[in-house]
Design an enzyme around this catalytic site. Structure first.
Site, PDB file in Angstrom:
ATOM      1  N   ASP A  84       0.855  -1.188   0.000  1.00 54.07           N
ATOM      2  CA  ASP A  84       0.000   0.000   0.000  1.00 54.07           C
ATOM      3  C   ASP A  84       0.889   1.235   0.000  1.00 54.07           C
ATOM      4  OD1 ASP A  84      -2.279   1.547   0.171  1.00 54.07           O
ATOM      5  OD2 ASP A  84      -2.441   1.370   2.352  1.00 54.07           O
ATOM      6  N   TYR A 116       1.307   5.672  -0.697  1.00 57.21           N
ATOM      7  CA  TYR A 116       0.866   6.900  -0.015  1.00 57.21           C
ATOM      8  C   TYR A 116       1.167   8.028  -0.989  1.00 57.21           C
ATOM      9  CZ  TYR A 116       0.551   9.562   4.477  1.00 57.21           C
ATOM     10  OH  TYR A 116       0.196  10.365   5.533  1.00 57.21           O
ATOM     11  N   HIS A 127      -3.266  14.070   0.197  1.00 54.21           N
ATOM     12  CA  HIS A 127      -3.595  13.172   1.307  1.00 54.21           C
ATOM     13  C   HIS A 127      -2.457  13.137   2.336  1.00 54.21           C
ATOM     14  CE1 HIS A 127      -5.266   9.762   3.484  1.00 54.21           C
ATOM     15  NE2 HIS A 127      -4.113   9.140   3.361  1.00 54.21           N
ATOM     16  N   ARG A 150       0.690  15.322  12.963  1.00 53.04           N
ATOM     17  CA  ARG A 150       1.917  15.946  13.460  1.00 53.04           C
ATOM     18  C   ARG A 150       1.831  17.460  13.265  1.00 53.04           C
ATOM     19  NH1 ARG A 150       3.312  11.732  10.146  1.00 53.04           N
ATOM     20  NH2 ARG A 150       3.754  13.190   8.460  1.00 53.04           N
ATOM     21  N   GLU A 163     -10.460   4.397   2.664  1.00 49.26           N
ATOM     22  CA  GLU A 163      -9.458   5.029   1.813  1.00 49.26           C
ATOM     23  C   GLU A 163      -9.790   4.615   0.385  1.00 49.26           C
ATOM     24  OE1 GLU A 163      -5.506   4.131   3.411  1.00 49.26           O
ATOM     25  OE2 GLU A 163      -5.699   5.925   4.670  1.00 49.26           O
ATOM     26  N   GLU A 201      -8.905   4.092  -3.186  1.00 48.86           N
ATOM     27  CA  GLU A 201      -7.611   3.909  -3.836  1.00 48.86           C
ATOM     28  C   GLU A 201      -7.789   3.192  -5.176  1.00 48.86           C
ATOM     29  OE1 GLU A 201      -4.456   2.445  -1.375  1.00 48.86           O
ATOM     30  OE2 GLU A 201      -5.395   3.137   0.487  1.00 48.86           O
ATOM     31  N   ASP A 215      -9.394   0.690   1.207  1.00 50.09           N
ATOM     32  CA  ASP A 215      -8.463   0.225   2.233  1.00 50.09           C
ATOM     33  C   ASP A 215      -8.971   0.716   3.593  1.00 50.09           C
ATOM     34  OD1 ASP A 215      -6.157  -0.973   3.224  1.00 50.09           O
ATOM     35  OD2 ASP A 215      -5.014   0.892   3.088  1.00 50.09           O
ATOM     36  N   ARG A 243      -8.663   4.717  12.381  1.00 49.16           N
ATOM     37  CA  ARG A 243      -7.741   5.839  12.619  1.00 49.16           C
ATOM     38  C   ARG A 243      -7.252   5.924  14.050  1.00 49.16           C
ATOM     39  NH1 ARG A 243      -6.169   6.632   7.586  1.00 49.16           N
ATOM     40  NH2 ARG A 243      -7.900   7.176   6.208  1.00 49.16           N
ATOM     41  N   GLN A 288      -4.648   3.238  14.406  1.00 51.19           N
ATOM     42  CA  GLN A 288      -3.507   3.651  13.583  1.00 51.19           C
ATOM     43  C   GLN A 288      -2.692   4.743  14.279  1.00 51.19           C
ATOM     44  OE1 GLN A 288      -4.752   5.274   9.794  1.00 51.19           O
ATOM     45  NE2 GLN A 288      -2.683   5.814   9.156  1.00 51.19           N
ATOM     46  N   TYR A 309       1.310   3.654  15.048  1.00 47.63           N
ATOM     47  CA  TYR A 309       2.092   3.756  13.814  1.00 47.63           C
ATOM     48  C   TYR A 309       3.523   4.269  13.978  1.00 47.63           C
ATOM     49  CZ  TYR A 309       2.032   8.829  12.906  1.00 47.63           C
ATOM     50  OH  TYR A 309       2.246  10.171  12.961  1.00 47.63           O
ATOM     51  N   LYS A 323      -4.936  -1.243   9.890  1.00 50.60           N
ATOM     52  CA  LYS A 323      -5.151  -1.388   8.446  1.00 50.60           C
ATOM     53  C   LYS A 323      -5.388  -2.831   8.019  1.00 50.60           C
ATOM     54  CE  LYS A 323      -3.754   2.797   7.030  1.00 50.60           C
ATOM     55  NZ  LYS A 323      -4.462   3.633   6.074  1.00 50.60           N
ATOM     56  N   THR A 328      -9.252  -5.217   3.434  1.00 48.39           N
ATOM     57  CA  THR A 328      -9.064  -4.342   2.276  1.00 48.39           C
ATOM     58  C   THR A 328      -9.971  -4.891   1.183  1.00 48.39           C
ATOM     59  OG1 THR A 328      -6.737  -3.989   2.870  1.00 48.39           O
ATOM     60  CG2 THR A 328      -7.390  -3.433   0.615  1.00 48.39           C
ATOM     61  N   THR A 376      -4.606   6.596  -0.623  1.00 51.14           N
ATOM     62  CA  THR A 376      -5.831   7.375  -0.769  1.00 51.14           C
ATOM     63  C   THR A 376      -5.712   8.396  -1.899  1.00 51.14           C
ATOM     64  OG1 THR A 376      -6.131   7.170   1.597  1.00 51.14           O
ATOM     65  CG2 THR A 376      -7.480   8.818   0.475  1.00 51.14           C
ATOM     66  N   GLU A 383     -10.098  13.178   6.338  1.00 50.29           N
ATOM     67  CA  GLU A 383      -9.839  14.456   5.679  1.00 50.29           C
ATOM     68  C   GLU A 383     -11.138  15.248   5.484  1.00 50.29           C
ATOM     69  OE1 GLU A 383      -6.678  13.955   2.322  1.00 50.29           O
ATOM     70  OE2 GLU A 383      -7.598  12.009   2.695  1.00 50.29           O
TER      71      GLU A 383
HETATM   72 CA    CA Z   1      -4.116   2.851   2.276  1.00 44.74          CA
END
Ligand code: CA
Length: 360
Positions: free
Chosen positions: A97, A99, A104, A113, A163, A165, A190, A194, A197, A201, A210, A214, A301, A313
């Site tokens: 997967d 990114y 995104h 962050r 997500e 994708e 996917d 959250r 995650q 993560y 995750k 899927t 995503t 988002e």
């Molecule tokens: Ca993904």
């Protein structure tokens, strides 16, 4: 035409509980390939043995099917779609997967962050990705159970998300070019927890938030059907390293449509992605790791500036709920993702409904 002669995606179907076998979709019908083409590879329950034969065979088969359909010599092998059950079309070897959307990655960086630059220093230099869980890839229509885990207190995820994708199915193993290895394209949802995650993560990346499910579309659109949708990839700065340089145009103009319980959430376009699928494939294999038939890699995503492909988002992590008042998925919700090319060719759909958690 959504599923006309220029499309002809491959899938695996069964009728009345019979053995799953391979078919091609034409409008609202499935063409039963084994008796038409007198080839037992189409009696297999996945596309893998056919895909392993390589691009020359894929091309010849597609041309033959188009000829037979154009000559109207297929009537006895066409089955109405509402009579068949669709199955997971591939035996997924590895699942990777990525990114690859600048919007995104920037949005999630800002949320997760807030005191740092949204993009990590490596992001514009390589397509960031991770190895996902191949065994929990399920076909569109499969119900998805809300996962439990550490958030950090233990319980059902309270921030279950989607997500939207685009995924690439690898047909032949080894190392080499995108056109040579990639058989076709699927739509991917996917599913992402959250809260799980966000806690797990750092420092090694996504894991149980995750890996529970899927979903992919039941129909695999051959790469050859998408020639007309090819566009130049988005400009990149800095110029990527040599092995990531684009040699052909593999941006794709695919308009996604993401809906929740029938209401439109977003319409991102895949052409806005920063990293293109040929670059992702080059990156997967640059360390010498060979591809395998059935490998699946997804784009990450697909988010445009005004069209995010995830709820986190769309609702800014719950700060701006949807009109319905919800910010993440509720039990019983159904999410459906479809996509079309500029000529109206459909990539089918990937849909799934959320089941309540089973507490462990
Ligand atoms: Ca993904």
């Amino acid at each position: 035409m959504s599923f006309g002669l220029d499309n002809l995606p491959y899938g695996v179907f069964s009728v009345d509980g019979g053995n799953p076998r391979i078919g091609v979709r034409l409008e609202d019908q499935v063409l039963d390939l084994a008796p038409l083409l007198h080839d037992d590879v189409f009696l297999e329950p996945t596309l893998n043995p056919f895909m392993a034969r390589g691009r020359a065979v894929w091309r010849a088969t597609r041309a033959r099917v188009q000829d037979l359909l154009a000559d109207d010599r297929c009537a006895e092998h066409l089955i109405p779609l509402d009579r068949v059950r669709l199955h997971l079309p591939i035996d997924v070897a590895d699942y990777v997967d990525f990114y690859a959307s600048l919007e995104h990655a920037s949005n999630l960086g800002r949320m997760f962050r807030p005191d740092e630059e949204p993009l990590k220093p490596n992001w514009r230099h390589l397509p960031v990705g991770y190895h996902g869980r191949a065994g929990t890839v399920v076909v569109s229509g499969t119900q998805v159970r809300r996962p439990c885990g550490q958030r950090p207190s233990f319980g059902p995820s309270l921030k279950l998300d989607i997500e939207a994708e685009v995924g690439y199915v690898v047909g032949t193993g080894g190392t080499g070019s995108f056109e040579e290895h990639v058989f076709g394209v699927v739509l991917v949802n996917d599913w992402s927890a959250r809260d799980i995650q966000a806690w797990e993560y750092v420092p090694l990346g996504p894991f149980l938030g995750k890996s529970f499910a899927t979903s992919i579309s039941a129909w695999v659109t051959p790469l050859d059907a998408l020639d007309h949708a090819r566009v130049p990839g988005r400009a990149q700065d800095p110029e990527p390293l040599d092995y990531l340089r684009r040699k052909a145009e593999w941006g794709l103009d695919l308009r996604l449509h993401v809906s929740l319980n029938g209401e439109t959430l977003s319409n991102p376009n895949y052409r806005d992605m920063y990293w293109t699928p040929d670059q992702m494939l080059a990156h997967i294999t640059v360390n010498g790791a060979p591809l395998r038939t059935g490998d699946l890699y997804a784009s990450g995503t697909v988010s445009g500036v005004d069209d995010p492909g995830s709820l986190i988002e769309l609702t800014w992590n719950g700060a701006q709920p949807l009109k319905s008042g919800q910010s993440f998925l509720e039990d019983g919700d159904t999410v459906t993702i479809t996509a079309t090319t500029p000529s109206g060719l459909s990539l089918g759909e990937v849909t799934g409904r959320i089941l309540p958690a089973t507490l462990r």
